[in-house]
Motif scaffolding. Sequence first.
Motif, mmCIF file in Angstrom:
data_model
loop_
_atom_site.group_PDB
_atom_site.id
_atom_site.type_symbol
_atom_site.label_atom_id
_atom_site.label_comp_id
_atom_site.label_asym_id
_atom_site.label_seq_id
_atom_site.Cartn_x
_atom_site.Cartn_y
_atom_site.Cartn_z
ATOM 1 N N ILE A 130 8.144 30.301 21.373
ATOM 2 C CA ILE A 130 8.946 31.231 22.169
ATOM 3 C C ILE A 130 8.936 32.567 21.440
ATOM 4 O O ILE A 130 9.230 32.633 20.245
ATOM 5 C CB ILE A 130 10.387 30.722 22.330
ATOM 6 C CG1 ILE A 130 10.401 29.389 23.083
ATOM 7 C CG2 ILE A 130 11.256 31.756 23.048
ATOM 8 C CD1 ILE A 130 11.750 28.684 23.049
ATOM 9 N N ALA A 131 8.584 33.633 22.133
ATOM 10 C CA ALA A 131 8.520 34.959 21.527
ATOM 11 C C ALA A 131 9.637 35.834 22.073
ATOM 12 O O ALA A 131 9.948 35.794 23.267
ATOM 13 C CB ALA A 131 7.164 35.603 21.799
ATOM 14 N N MET A 132 10.233 36.633 21.195
ATOM 15 C CA MET A 132 11.200 37.640 21.604
ATOM 16 C C MET A 132 10.634 38.989 21.175
ATOM 17 O O MET A 132 10.610 39.310 19.976
ATOM 18 C CB MET A 132 12.567 37.380 20.957
ATOM 19 C CG MET A 132 13.171 36.041 21.309
ATOM 20 S SD MET A 132 14.810 35.746 20.544
ATOM 21 C CE MET A 132 15.850 36.793 21.565
ATOM 22 N N THR A 133 10.130 39.757 22.126
ATOM 23 C CA THR A 133 9.537 41.053 21.828
ATOM 24 C C THR A 133 9.989 42.090 22.856
ATOM 25 O O THR A 133 10.510 41.747 23.910
ATOM 26 C CB THR A 133 7.987 41.007 21.852
ATOM 27 O OG1 THR A 133 7.521 41.166 23.196
ATOM 28 C CG2 THR A 133 7.450 39.704 21.279
ATOM 29 N N GLY A 134 9.727 43.349 22.513
ATOM 30 C CA GLY A 134 10.007 44.435 23.451
ATOM 31 C C GLY A 134 8.767 44.900 24.166
ATOM 32 O O GLY A 134 8.803 45.892 24.901
#
Length: 332
Positions: A130-134
């Motif tokens: 799971i990635a959390m990026t802008g």
Amino acid sequence: MLKAFDENLTKRSMQLARETLAIEADAIRAVYERLATDDSVGHAVNLLLACSGRVVVSGIGKSGHIARKIAATLASTGTPAMFVHPAEAAHGDLGMVTPQDAFIAISYSGESAELMAILPIVKRMGAPLIAMTGKPGSSLAVMADVHLDVSVAKEACPMNLAPTASTTVTLALGDALAVALLDARGFREEDFARSHPGGALGRRLLTHVRDVMRSGADVPAVGEDASLSQALLEITQKGMGMTAIVDAGGHPVGVFTDGDLRRLIERVQDFTKIMIRDVMHADPRRVRAEQLAVDAVAIMEQHRINQMLVVDADDRLVGALHIHDLTRAKVI
């Protein structure tokens, strides 16, 4: 002594403080609106619920600080989790990650070299990512099984450089993920208390009457056929300000307190001929040893009493409880 405040500095600081909060509030609101048509959090919850191992959270720099907080929140709300530093992972700590784990990688740019060096290995071992990026089009976002978009219109920093609004949004979305998970797991207040035994909630929900009551020889008690003088001696020796009166089977049939004694003095002069059964309060308040200590507090507060008798399942006297015992145990 403090110097006089610079009023111009104060006004400028207050203006920037308000602007910072407004920018970060707007950024969280924007994510809230995006989630109206974006099912990514739901997909992430499905992946994490299916995980039979732990949730590994990783990031570097400011994202690393946020990752640590998210891991701590997950762990305290029923989802086993830990933080792994990506640089340390590249030098051996990746051995802590197993195929049964799920991996949450946090990088606003989605191109963090330290993360990108280890994530191919995480993917090859089969752990869901799971990635959390802008940056939805970044290398990390494309590699992930689920991408959580934490993009912001601008940072709160006047130069639009220091991670401020973006880290706030990432932290808030991590909290949202943890709350959705605890709900899906049926996580209860009692479960939270078990994760926080040192806190006030833990003491309230994990402390039972048996943990704080006085027992054995410390319990003031006399038989039904005892004289008032014998009862007063028992009260004095045990130092609880009361004594229980029990029948031949050990069942409490009454209680006599310091307050009862003060009231009795007003109308009686010779105590030597008085039997305790004639002046006791019959059918005293009692609590079971296995009940929560907060239950005893509630009864004491309701009836405005400072002591209670503790009984077992057969209503035999097994202990005594004073309000001071609860205070020392920090139940109240």
